[in-house]
Design a protein around this motif. Sequence first.
Motif, PDB file in Angstrom:
ATOM      1  N   VAL A   1       0.655  -1.143   0.129  1.00 44.19           N
ATOM      2  CA  VAL A   1      -0.041  -0.016  -0.057  1.00 44.19           C
ATOM      3  C   VAL A   1       0.765   1.328   0.015  1.00 44.19           C
ATOM      4  N   HIS A   2       0.498   2.318  -1.051  1.00 46.46           N
ATOM      5  CA  HIS A   2       1.346   3.301  -1.215  1.00 46.46           C
ATOM      6  C   HIS A   2       0.647   4.422  -0.172  1.00 46.46           C
ATOM      7  N   ALA A   3       1.240   4.816   1.122  1.00 47.36           N
ATOM      8  CA  ALA A   3       0.588   5.709   2.048  1.00 47.36           C
ATOM      9  C   ALA A   3       1.753   6.476   2.435  1.00 47.36           C
ATOM     10  N   PRO A   4       2.166   7.655   1.778  1.00 47.73           N
ATOM     11  CA  PRO A   4       3.196   8.454   2.441  1.00 47.73           C
ATOM     12  C   PRO A   4       3.241   9.167   3.709  1.00 47.73           C
ATOM     13  N   ARG A   5       1.911   9.075   4.181  1.00 50.49           N
ATOM     14  CA  ARG A   5       1.820   9.791   5.649  1.00 50.49           C
ATOM     15  C   ARG A   5       2.234   8.930   6.554  1.00 50.49           C
ATOM     16  N   LEU A   6       2.370   7.695   6.263  1.00 51.68           N
ATOM     17  CA  LEU A   6       2.822   6.443   7.001  1.00 51.68           C
ATOM     18  C   LEU A   6       4.547   6.200   7.112  1.00 51.68           C
ATOM     19  N   GLY A   7       5.061   7.237   6.387  1.00 55.13           N
ATOM     20  CA  GLY A   7       6.414   7.217   6.058  1.00 55.13           C
ATOM     21  C   GLY A   7       7.026   6.462   5.077  1.00 55.13           C
ATOM     22  N   THR A   8       8.306   6.501   5.098  1.00 59.87           N
ATOM     23  CA  THR A   8       9.319   5.762   4.008  1.00 59.87           C
ATOM     24  C   THR A   8       8.770   4.276   3.911  1.00 59.87           C
ATOM     25  N   LEU A   9       8.489   3.654   4.855  1.00 58.50           N
ATOM     26  CA  LEU A   9       8.183   2.189   4.848  1.00 58.50           C
ATOM     27  C   LEU A   9       7.226   2.092   3.890  1.00 58.50           C
ATOM     28  N   PHE A  10       6.125   2.749   3.920  1.00 55.76           N
ATOM     29  CA  PHE A  10       5.106   2.748   2.884  1.00 55.76           C
ATOM     30  C   PHE A  10       4.987   3.525   1.431  1.00 55.76           C
ATOM     31  N   THR A  11       6.293   3.792   1.056  1.00 52.10           N
ATOM     32  CA  THR A  11       6.570   4.491  -0.244  1.00 52.10           C
ATOM     33  C   THR A  11       7.373   3.711  -0.923  1.00 52.10           C
TER      34      THR A  11
END
Length: 243
Positions: free
Chosen positions: A226-236
């Motif tokens: 899942v691409h979720a930038p507000r959850l940090g690098t781990l999700f991007t």
Amino acid sequence: MTALGLVHPGHGAEDDYPRIEQLLGSDIRVDLVHTDLGEEPRRAEALRAAGLAERLTAGVEELRLAGAEAVVWASAGGSFSHGWEGAQQQVRDLARAAGMPASSTSFGFVHAVREVGARRVAVGTAYPPRVAELFADFLRAGGVEVVAVRDGGDPPADGVAGWGEERVLALARDADRPEAEAVLLPDTALHTVSCLPELEKELGKPVLTAAQVTVWEALRLVDRRVHAPRLGTLFTREPVVQV
């Protein structure tokens, strides 16, 4: 709909999980069941007791009936305090009881460090020194180089669930070192989801926190990205190929 099951130790910062669910999108659900945490949960002996099989498996039937596709023991201390081999057995027992893939927050940290391409990390935690070093030992057993550990001395009298953003940022700053390629904040009782972008902007590197890593690990188990930038690098990031 992807349903993720978390076995959560007691109560603390569990309201971070609904925030994560909102940031992930409408087709992912995060369900929690709570275990009995016992007394003095930040001591090594109490953390090990919190992770005993009979406590972990008590609520898995509820998760199974809710349609969970994977389950994660959402406790760092309740897993790494058993050591690498003990934590592996813990996960095997949980998977067997739940009838689905299983993992824990501690293994999630090891996998997440690899995901963001880091080899050297710094750790910031409110754990007392002995417990903080157990986490560092667990990371080393997973092939992660720990360059610094900032522990919390004696367990804080006010608990860490009430820490605000500035105190979390201060913890991360104090832990960071120039040679660290990522900073890890393993306390599951810390509220960190709302300040993940600020943490990474402040430090200029990936920051991995317990609730974030726990949900990412559950998604990894069901092969969801899942691409979720507000959850940090781990999700991007795209997956890092380890050689």
